[in-house]
Design a protein around this motif. Structure first.
Motif, PDB file in Angstrom:
ATOM      1  N   GLU A  20       0.828  -1.198   0.000  1.00  0.00           N
ATOM      2  CA  GLU A  20       0.000   0.000   0.000  1.00  0.00           C
ATOM      3  C   GLU A  20       0.864   1.249   0.000  1.00  0.00           C
ATOM      4  N   GLU A  21       0.270   2.382  -0.405  1.00  0.00           N
ATOM      5  CA  GLU A  21       1.014   3.639  -0.436  1.00  0.00           C
ATOM      6  C   GLU A  21       1.256   4.199   0.959  1.00  0.00           C
ATOM      7  N   ARG A  22       0.380   3.871   1.913  1.00  0.00           N
ATOM      8  CA  ARG A  22       0.523   4.311   3.306  1.00  0.00           C
ATOM      9  C   ARG A  22       0.408   3.091   4.193  1.00  0.00           C
ATOM     10  N   THR A  24       0.931   1.833   8.081  1.00  0.00           N
ATOM     11  CA  THR A  24       1.176   2.210   9.465  1.00  0.00           C
ATOM     12  C   THR A  24       1.657   0.992  10.243  1.00  0.00           C
ATOM     13  N   ASN A  31      -3.577  -0.822  12.684  1.00  0.00           N
ATOM     14  CA  ASN A  31      -2.359  -0.670  11.881  1.00  0.00           C
ATOM     15  C   ASN A  31      -2.310  -1.706  10.776  1.00  0.00           C
ATOM     16  N   MET A  46       4.970   5.306  10.106  1.00  0.00           N
ATOM     17  CA  MET A  46       4.260   5.124   8.844  1.00  0.00           C
ATOM     18  C   MET A  46       5.276   5.110   7.709  1.00  0.00           C
ATOM     19  N   LEU A  48       5.529   5.740   3.705  1.00  0.00           N
ATOM     20  CA  LEU A  48       4.797   6.384   2.616  1.00  0.00           C
ATOM     21  C   LEU A  48       5.514   6.132   1.302  1.00  0.00           C
ATOM     22  N   THR A  49       4.752   5.934   0.236  1.00  0.00           N
ATOM     23  CA  THR A  49       5.325   5.804  -1.100  1.00  0.00           C
ATOM     24  C   THR A  49       4.938   7.045  -1.886  1.00  0.00           C
ATOM     25  N   GLU A  50       5.952   7.798  -2.332  1.00  0.00           N
ATOM     26  CA  GLU A  50       5.720   9.011  -3.114  1.00  0.00           C
ATOM     27  C   GLU A  50       6.665   9.027  -4.305  1.00  0.00           C
ATOM     28  N   LYS A  55       9.370   6.805   2.168  1.00  0.00           N
ATOM     29  CA  LYS A  55       9.707   7.635   3.320  1.00  0.00           C
ATOM     30  C   LYS A  55       9.184   6.957   4.566  1.00  0.00           C
ATOM     31  N   ARG A  57       8.149   7.805   8.471  1.00  0.00           N
ATOM     32  CA  ARG A  57       7.792   8.916   9.356  1.00  0.00           C
ATOM     33  C   ARG A  57       7.450   8.364  10.735  1.00  0.00           C
ATOM     34  N   GLU A  74      11.444  11.994  10.146  1.00  0.00           N
ATOM     35  CA  GLU A  74      11.090  11.523   8.811  1.00  0.00           C
ATOM     36  C   GLU A  74      12.383  11.313   8.043  1.00  0.00           C
TER      37      GLU A  74
END
Length: 167
Positions: A20-22, A24, A31, A46, A48-50, A55, A57, A74
């Motif tokens: 997933e992009e986010r 937790t 979670n 978390m 994150l995919t950007e 990343k 965080r 982060e």
């Protein structure tokens, strides 16, 4: 596909795919990655995919999040990074390889032939101490004047008190 290899804790040896992009991580039931460990906060961190980059965080966790030993708020994740949530160690792996750049040339300003020949530190030496340098113990002359005037005021006050009390 990016993965987290768990290196310590109850789930040691498990591999978790990040799909997933986010994502937790924490102890709470809501979670995406649930880690049952007392050193991990309910909502610890978390991922994150950007734009194809990852990343990590920290979500204001109690015991912190570390990447390659450094505590982070982060941080960008690279292939092979060591990640620690509380006391649980993991390794992040992705399909993209870590791009490294050569270090800049070292210019210390120190003549290596002079190393070890004296007691003084090299000219580029700087303290890495988090504590400030101690202040000089020399007293400013103004301090002595103020202290002297204060002492005179105390003596005058004592004389007035003795006169008023009738001794």
């Amino acid at each position: 596909m990016p993965k987290l290899h768990i290196l310590s804790g109850i789930l040691e040896g498990k591999v978790i795919d990040i799909i997933e992009e986010r994502v937790t991580l924490g102890r709470a039931l809501d979670n995406v990655i649930r880690l049952e460990d007392g050193t991990i906060s309910h909502h610890h961190a978390m991922i994150l995919t950007e734009n194809g980059e990852f990343k990590l965080r920290d979500l204001n966790s109690t015991n912190g999040t570390r990447v390659n030993g450094a505590r982070i708020v982060e941080s960008k994740l690279n292939n092979g990074d060591q990640v620690r949530f509380g006391s649980v160690e993991m390794r992040f792996e992705s399909d993209s390889k870590k791009i490294s750049q050569p270090l800049p040339p070292v210019r210390t300003g120190v003549d290596l032939s002079q190393v070890g020949s004296g007691n003084a530190p090299p000219p580029t030496f700087g303290s890495a101490s988090p504590f400030a340098r101690k202040k000089s113990t020399k007293r400013n002359p103004l301090v002595w004047v103020v202290l002297g005037l204060g002492l005179l005021a105390l003596v005058a006050l004592a004389i007035v008190a003795v006169k008023l009390s009738g001794f």
